[in-house]
Structures are given as C-alpha cells and as structure tokens.
Motif scaffolding. Sequence first.
Motif, PDB file in Angstrom:
ATOM      1  N   UNK A  75       0.561  -0.960  -0.327  1.00  0.00           N
ATOM      2  CA  UNK A  75       0.081  -0.147  -0.043  1.00  0.00           C
ATOM      3  C   UNK A  75       0.747   1.101  -0.035  1.00  0.00           C
ATOM      4  N   UNK A  76       2.451   1.051  -0.229  1.00  0.00           N
ATOM      5  CA  UNK A  76       2.892   2.353  -0.521  1.00  0.00           C
ATOM      6  C   UNK A  76       2.478   2.718  -2.108  1.00  0.00           C
ATOM      7  N   UNK A  77       1.919   2.142  -2.697  1.00  0.00           N
ATOM      8  CA  UNK A  77       0.726   2.676  -3.933  1.00  0.00           C
ATOM      9  C   UNK A  77       0.178   2.231  -4.280  1.00  0.00           C
ATOM     10  N   UNK A  78      -0.787   2.802  -5.183  1.00  0.00           N
ATOM     11  CA  UNK A  78      -1.534   2.660  -5.465  1.00  0.00           C
ATOM     12  C   UNK A  78      -1.904   3.132  -6.802  1.00  0.00           C
ATOM     13  N   UNK A  79      -2.494   2.261  -7.540  1.00  0.00           N
ATOM     14  CA  UNK A  79      -2.243   1.855  -9.084  1.00  0.00           C
ATOM     15  C   UNK A  79      -3.695   2.697 -10.000  1.00  0.00           C
ATOM     16  N   UNK A  80      -4.290   3.877  -9.667  1.00  0.00           N
ATOM     17  CA  UNK A  80      -5.383   3.780 -10.654  1.00  0.00           C
ATOM     18  C   UNK A  80      -6.512   4.075  -9.840  1.00  0.00           C
ATOM     19  N   UNK A  81      -6.126   3.969  -8.100  1.00  0.00           N
ATOM     20  CA  UNK A  81      -7.362   3.517  -7.059  1.00  0.00           C
ATOM     21  C   UNK A  81      -6.493   4.811  -6.345  1.00  0.00           C
ATOM     22  N   UNK A  82      -7.682   5.252  -5.533  1.00  0.00           N
ATOM     23  CA  UNK A  82      -8.019   6.522  -4.656  1.00  0.00           C
ATOM     24  C   UNK A  82      -7.064   5.642  -3.022  1.00  0.00           C
ATOM     25  N   UNK A  83      -6.683   6.971  -3.048  1.00  0.00           N
ATOM     26  CA  UNK A  83      -4.944   6.306  -1.586  1.00  0.00           C
ATOM     27  C   UNK A  83      -5.888   6.285  -0.152  1.00  0.00           C
ATOM     28  N   UNK A  84      -5.920   5.281   0.347  1.00  0.00           N
ATOM     29  CA  UNK A  84      -6.083   6.033   2.176  1.00  0.00           C
ATOM     30  C   UNK A  84      -4.831   7.140   2.693  1.00  0.00           C
ATOM     31  N   UNK A  85      -5.771   8.264   3.667  1.00  0.00           N
ATOM     32  CA  UNK A  85      -5.022   9.041   3.883  1.00  0.00           C
ATOM     33  C   UNK A  85      -3.883   8.894   4.156  1.00  0.00           C
ATOM     34  N   UNK A  86      -3.156   7.549   4.687  1.00  0.00           N
ATOM     35  CA  UNK A  86      -1.845   7.693   5.810  1.00  0.00           C
ATOM     36  C   UNK A  86      -1.757   8.280   6.425  1.00  0.00           C
ATOM     37  N   UNK A 139     -12.436  15.187  -0.840  1.00  0.00           N
ATOM     38  CA  UNK A 139     -13.075  14.200  -1.336  1.00  0.00           C
ATOM     39  C   UNK A 139     -13.418  14.922  -3.002  1.00  0.00           C
ATOM     40  N   UNK A 140     -14.383  16.496  -2.918  1.00  0.00           N
ATOM     41  CA  UNK A 140     -14.787  16.801  -4.460  1.00  0.00           C
ATOM     42  C   UNK A 140     -13.563  16.803  -5.227  1.00  0.00           C
ATOM     43  N   UNK A 141     -12.667  17.569  -4.511  1.00  0.00           N
ATOM     44  CA  UNK A 141     -10.966  17.488  -5.467  1.00  0.00           C
ATOM     45  C   UNK A 141     -10.939  16.947  -6.313  1.00  0.00           C
ATOM     46  N   UNK A 142     -10.477  15.783  -5.192  1.00  0.00           N
ATOM     47  CA  UNK A 142      -9.674  14.125  -5.559  1.00  0.00           C
ATOM     48  C   UNK A 142     -10.277  13.941  -6.676  1.00  0.00           C
ATOM     49  N   UNK A 154     -12.858   4.338  -0.132  1.00  0.00           N
ATOM     50  CA  UNK A 154     -11.844   4.586   0.445  1.00  0.00           C
ATOM     51  C   UNK A 154     -12.154   6.300   0.914  1.00  0.00           C
ATOM     52  N   UNK A 155     -12.391   7.097   0.370  1.00  0.00           N
ATOM     53  CA  UNK A 155     -12.692   8.704   0.427  1.00  0.00           C
ATOM     54  C   UNK A 155     -13.150   8.683   1.536  1.00  0.00           C
ATOM     55  N   UNK A 156     -14.183   8.212   1.874  1.00  0.00           N
ATOM     56  CA  UNK A 156     -15.155   8.245   3.587  1.00  0.00           C
ATOM     57  C   UNK A 156     -14.299   8.694   4.436  1.00  0.00           C
ATOM     58  N   UNK A 157     -13.194   8.008   4.112  1.00  0.00           N
ATOM     59  CA  UNK A 157     -12.040   7.728   5.307  1.00  0.00           C
ATOM     60  C   UNK A 157     -11.383   9.178   5.620  1.00  0.00           C
ATOM     61  N   UNK A 158     -11.278  10.143   4.681  1.00  0.00           N
ATOM     62  CA  UNK A 158     -10.390  11.415   4.387  1.00  0.00           C
ATOM     63  C   UNK A 158     -11.578  12.468   4.743  1.00  0.00           C
ATOM     64  N   UNK A 159     -12.562  12.495   5.009  1.00  0.00           N
ATOM     65  CA  UNK A 159     -13.358  13.425   5.841  1.00  0.00           C
ATOM     66  C   UNK A 159     -13.521  12.898   7.513  1.00  0.00           C
ATOM     67  N   UNK A 160     -13.203  11.657   7.539  1.00  0.00           N
ATOM     68  CA  UNK A 160     -14.441  10.917   8.851  1.00  0.00           C
ATOM     69  C   UNK A 160     -12.483  11.161  10.006  1.00  0.00           C
ATOM     70  N   UNK A 161     -11.661  11.026   9.397  1.00  0.00           N
ATOM     71  CA  UNK A 161     -10.460  11.518  10.060  1.00  0.00           C
ATOM     72  C   UNK A 161      -8.868  11.914  10.150  1.00  0.00           C
ATOM     73  N   UNK A 162      -9.090  12.770   8.835  1.00  0.00           N
ATOM     74  CA  UNK A 162      -8.184  12.915   8.020  1.00  0.00           C
ATOM     75  C   UNK A 162      -8.404  13.870   8.180  1.00  0.00           C
ATOM     76  N   UNK A 163      -7.321  14.937   8.394  1.00  0.00           N
ATOM     77  CA  UNK A 163      -7.174  16.193   6.802  1.00  0.00           C
ATOM     78  C   UNK A 163      -5.387  16.335   6.131  1.00  0.00           C
ATOM     79  N   UNK A 164      -6.274  16.728   4.984  1.00  0.00           N
ATOM     80  CA  UNK A 164      -5.088  16.864   4.886  1.00  0.00           C
ATOM     81  C   UNK A 164      -3.827  18.578   5.323  1.00  0.00           C
ATOM     82  N   UNK A 165      -2.533  17.645   5.679  1.00  0.00           N
ATOM     83  CA  UNK A 165      -1.619  18.737   6.692  1.00  0.00           C
ATOM     84  C   UNK A 165      -1.311  19.996   6.148  1.00  0.00           C
TER      85      UNK A 165
END
Length: 165
Positions: A75-86, A139-142, A154-165
């Motif tokens: 999971x360091x790289x996803x190919x044409x898939x949305x990433x988990x926030x990390x 989510x909309x931007x990505x 997986x995009x639901x996780x972005x707003x659930x508990x991670x935000x861009x730094x």
Amino acid sequence: MQVYIDNGSLAALVGFLGEAEAPSVENARVPEGSISAGEEVIDGVTFTYEIQLNAEATEQLVMGIPEARALVVQDLIYNSNHFFPGLDRDNWIAALEALQARTEYDTFLVGHGLPASRGVLDSALSYLHFVQATADDIIAAVQTQYPNYTGTGILGFWNQFFQPS
C-alpha cells in the motif's frame, strides 16, 4: 472466522466499523513469527525485505525480488485507485522519492490496482502532492482531479478522521 490482528488494532476496527461489524476479541489472533529487514534465499530466489515506517500505515513490508527486477510495495503505491489518507504524508512522499532514486526495480506490485512500471511512482507522488495542497472538500477535489480512479469508497476516510496537513 479467525482474524489475525492485535487488540490495539481491534479497538481501532471497532471505532471504524462499529461493534456489530468488527471481529470479537475472542476471535482475534496475533500472527506468529515475523520478518526482519534483510535478505533471504528461498529455492534459489533471493528476496529482500525492507520495513517502511509511518507512510500509508504504521509499518509496511516492502519485498524485493532482485532477479525479476520486481518490488512488492503493497500500500505504499496504489495504481489508478484512490489512496488511503495515510499516517504521515510527508514521510510517505519521501519514501516514494527514495524509491524513484533506486533503478534496480522496473516492476512494482502495488497494494491496489494492477502491477505497474516505474511511471507509477510519478503518478503516486502527484496524487500525494495534490492531496497535501488541497485544504477544502478533499473528496470532491480528488474526484475531480482523478475522475477515472477506482476505489472511491476509501475517500470517506479522508473526512472521517484525516485532513490534509
């Protein structure tokens, strides 16, 4: 059903999935054994093991098969898939930049998507840099920036508990 997970991770799963969907403590089982960084030869094939810390996950195994010029990056790289926030996107970006500098691998076996060539490193870095720079409605931007990517759930996780730094 046996679930290979420790109690700390199990508690996190309950938080994400809810008690009804998460496995119970009685069914949780800690994996036995471990892999250490280094090299191993199995049936004449050399495997290299590296541990990547604090990128998409707390700890990830990166396994190389030098004779095949292949690197299992998981999971360091996803190919044409949305990433988990990390966990630490700056560190994740640095890890991918370090992989770019290594020329001994041509094929990357990714965590999500089809195996890929070295170009997947550029795509992954572009994605991570984009999310680092996006502050509003991630989510909309990505989805707008990467309309053909799969794994939108997986995009639901972005707003659930991670935000861009």
